[in-house]
Motif scaffolding. Structure first.
Motif: not given
Length: 527
Positions: A440, A444-445
């Motif tokens: 990622c 957050q991802e």
């Protein structure tokens, strides 16, 4: 679509494998959802080669009569050749590899399926959190605090949920400062120096624009950083001209009139496509050993890779000089604050901080300054140096960091607890890994994809005692002093262990290192 549906031919017999410094082997080739497996069975003995499909950067197909040849070029710079009987099988294998080596869904990648017996998914993921780092750094407690203003990632999508900021700046001011910085990356603490309390901050560029907008909350935030001291330095990783031009597209820089106690210094760093193309040229030069020495050196120089190494170490040295020698705090930023900013702040800490030169400290630094800080690994490391795909957002910023650390390790062979082997392992893992650490583009991802719940952490695995020993520097002698790497052209060398790793020279060097390590271990046991 199931991963297995990409596999047009699962296995082929009588395939010939050719690889550097080994005789050709004949055996069976198998394609699975995540691996390419070559197996050679001869008499009672058997030998296998297992390649993670994510490690394949490019493949080239060629017809040879009724058969076909596939050349596989890996992201770790290994080049293999497979001679496959039957052109249809050859094309099917090639098609399967192309599809499975370029998966875009994170949850389809191998770290979500990797389940080694010696690791468990239970327990904390990673080495440290922002809160733990704050608790362990007592010198921060008076003037700094942990803010959860970004707990839902709405203030800055690329920042972690918790950041360290000046105590006197409340969350409302942080939100306003974030709106004034590209991508919301408002100034946050990166490092506090143990000897004088001066700090290194990092951020993205301010959005002053053509109308020279200002943000009082951003100005107050930076004023709170230097407190009662006379001066702080802003190290802008763009030329003065680039910074001026950025205003025309909504970006900009901190003006003297608004940030009176901060002095701005510009240091030009190339970024993005320019650095990626530099890597491609370097690998091209290192892959062709048929040239004369003069021609090879010319191609090496034309790649400009060592110029990027020089820029990074030189600017990190400038940051260290401001903090250590002059006793001033520093803010580092370029445009986005996710590449060169992290590169320079990390190198400055390795030069300044003895804790960052240990195995654990270095891995914690990478976790804090790269993974948690939002370096977009998935975008930057989508391809390495061999891919024929059109460049998008690829840039070898992390590989450049590892090269710079290798330069420091080579100039100060006693100062770092870890060896080149650790750097080489990280260079391989960042492009293709069994672990979820480099997946990622942001915290957050990773949260959205369930990375921490469903994959293993590389750094935790590397710190297991039996594994960590592989990466120790037998000559290590810790020092509390700053180490000052030379950036003179004659002091910077090609990282042969990385870029010539599949040549005879690198093989001989590896054998020599193993011999030195065994001698040192034997001596220690006697003592």
């Amino acid at each position: 679509m199931e991963l297995s549906e990409h596999i047009k031919t699962a296995n082929v017999e009588d395939v010939t494998l050719r690889r550097p410094f080994h005789p050709a082997l004949r055996g069976t080739l198998c394609v699975t959802s995540h691996h390419l497996l070559f197996s050679n069975r001869k008499d009672e003995a058997s030998w296998q080669l297992l390649i993670l499909l994510k490690n394949i950067d490019a493949i080239e197909k060629r017809a040879v009569g009724s058969s076909g040849t596939i050349t596989i070029k890996c992201k770790d710079l290994l080049v293999l050749q497979l001679e496959i009987p039957g052109m249809e099988e050859c094309l099917n294998i090639a098609s399967s590899i192309e599809a499975l080596s370029s998966l875009e869904s994170v949850t389809e990648m191998y770290p979500f399926f990797y389940r080694p017996s010696h690791l468990t998914l239970l327990g904390p993921w990673g080495l440290s959190t922002t809160e733990q780092y704050y608790k362990q750094t007592e010198r921060l407690w008076d003037r700094w605090r942990v803010s959860k203003v970004n707990s839902d990632y709405s203030v800055c999508p690329s920042y972690p949920s918790a950041v360290i900021v000046p105590r006197e700046v409340d969350d409302d001011k942080l939100i306003r400062s974030a709106r004034f910085r590209q991508g919301g990356r408002f100034p946050v603490l990166s490092y506090c120096h143990h000897s004088n309390g001066m700090v290194i901050m990092r951020s993205s560029q301010p959005l002053t624009g053509a109308n020279k907008k200002r943000c009082k909350e951003d100005e107050l935030l930076l004023q709170a950083v230097i407190d009662g001291s006379e001066l702080g330095y802003i190290i802008d990783l763009r030329s003065a001209q680039q910074a001026q031009q950025a205003r025309m597209t909504g970006g900009g820089f901190e003006s003297k009139s608004c940030y009176r106690h901060w002095k701005r210094i510009h240091r030009h760093h190339e970024r993005g496509k320019v650095v990626q193309e530099s890597l491609i040229k370097l690998v091209e030069a290192c892959s062709d050993l048929s040239h004369s020495v003069d021609r090879w050196l010319s191609k090496l120089e034309n790649s400009k890779w060592l110029s990027h190494v020089h820029s990074a170490l030189s600017t990190a040295g400038l940051v260290v000089e401001c903090v250590e020698r002059d006793g001033h705090s520093v803010l580092v930023h370029g445009s986005e604050g996710t590449d060169n900013t992290l590169l320079v702040s990390s190198l400055a800490q390795i030069i300044l901080d003895p804790a960052s030169r240990t195995v654990t400290g270095f891995l914690c630094l990478l976790e804090r300054e790269w993974i948690q800080a939002g370096h977009p690994f998935q975008q930057r490391c989508a391809h390495s140096a061999y891919s024929h795909a059109r460049l998008k957002q690829e840039c070898p910023s992390f590989l450049l960091l590892l090269d710079c650390v290798w330069q420091v390790w080579r100039q100060f062979p006693l100062a770092l607890e870890f060896s080149e082997a650790l750097l080489l392992r990280l260079a391989q893992e960042v492009y293709a890994s069994n672990y979820g650490t480099f997946l990622c583009n942001s915290e957050q991802e990773r949260c959205a994809a369930g990375v921490k719940e469903n994959t293993h952490c590389l750094f935790q695995s590397m710190l297991k005692p039996d594994i960590e020993e592989q990466y120790l520097n037998p000559l290590y002698e810790p020092t509390d002093l700053a180490i000052w790497p030379s950036v003179h052209p004659q002091s910077l060398q090609l990282w042969t262990g990385m870029f010539l790793r599949w040549t005879e020279y690198a093989q001989n060097m590896e054998e020599a290192r193993e011999e030195v390590w065994s001698i040192v271990k034997e001596h220690r046991e006697r003592v």
